[in-house]
Motif scaffolding. Structure first.
Motif, mmCIF file in Angstrom:
data_model
loop_
_atom_site.group_PDB
_atom_site.id
_atom_site.type_symbol
_atom_site.label_atom_id
_atom_site.label_comp_id
_atom_site.label_asym_id
_atom_site.label_seq_id
_atom_site.Cartn_x
_atom_site.Cartn_y
_atom_site.Cartn_z
ATOM 1 N N GLN A 66 -2.093 26.101 -28.679
ATOM 2 C CA GLN A 66 -1.020 25.367 -27.538
ATOM 3 C C GLN A 66 -0.171 26.186 -27.597
ATOM 4 O OE1 GLN A 66 -0.044 21.792 -28.327
ATOM 5 N NE2 GLN A 66 -1.569 20.905 -26.425
ATOM 6 N N ARG A 115 -0.127 29.334 -24.750
ATOM 7 C CA ARG A 115 1.442 29.735 -23.361
ATOM 8 C C ARG A 115 1.986 31.002 -23.742
ATOM 9 N NH1 ARG A 115 4.235 25.747 -26.632
ATOM 10 N NH2 ARG A 115 3.191 24.157 -26.141
ATOM 11 N N MET A 128 -7.943 22.396 -24.354
ATOM 12 C CA MET A 128 -7.520 23.111 -24.706
ATOM 13 C C MET A 128 -7.888 22.163 -26.703
ATOM 14 S SD MET A 128 -3.017 23.562 -24.417
ATOM 15 C CE MET A 128 -2.612 21.882 -23.505
#
Length: 129
Positions: free
Chosen positions: A88, A92, A73
């Motif tokens: 992040q 998600r 990431m």
């Protein structure tokens, strides 16, 4: 990697009818062991809702994941020039919609990281009217 994810914009009534059909097919498959065909689709009830998911920043993440295949990431955030925390959060959300998958990897010195993988090469938008 599947080729195309279809995003469909349907009125709420049609979306619920599709959900009911799928639910009944799944419910019946547990009794008869029949296979239910999996569709690579996401449904929204308005184009605005789809736009909230497919923002320019998220589309650039998907493009970078597919073309550059970052090992983490952090590497993805560096490549797109964005803050790691924001990347992040977007990952998600994209993962919850089935657009990406996070896979454990070990780049370098045995450190475990999560690397994003694109699950589709393109997104098709279909609007019922």
């Amino acid at each position: 990697m599947a080729k195309t994810l279809t995003i469909r914009i349907k009125p709420l009534g049609e979306a619920m009818a599709t959900f009911r059909q799928t639910f009944k097919a799944l419910e019946g498959s547990t009794r008869s062991k029949a296979r239910v065909q999996r569709r690579e689709e996401v449904f929204f009830t308005s184009i605005e809702a789809a736009r909230k998911l497919l923002t320019p920043n998220r589309l650039s993440l998907l493009r970078a994941i597919r073309t550059e295949r970052p090992g983490s990431m952090y590497a993805l955030a560096r490549r797109v020039g964005r803050d790691l925390k924001n990347v992040q959060q977007d990952l998600r959300l994209l993962e919850s919609y089935g657009l990406v998958r996070m896979v454990r990897s070990r780049p370098g010195k045995g450190r475990r990281t999560k690397a994003p993988q694109a699950l589709f090469r393109e997104i098709a938008l279909k609007i019922a009217f």
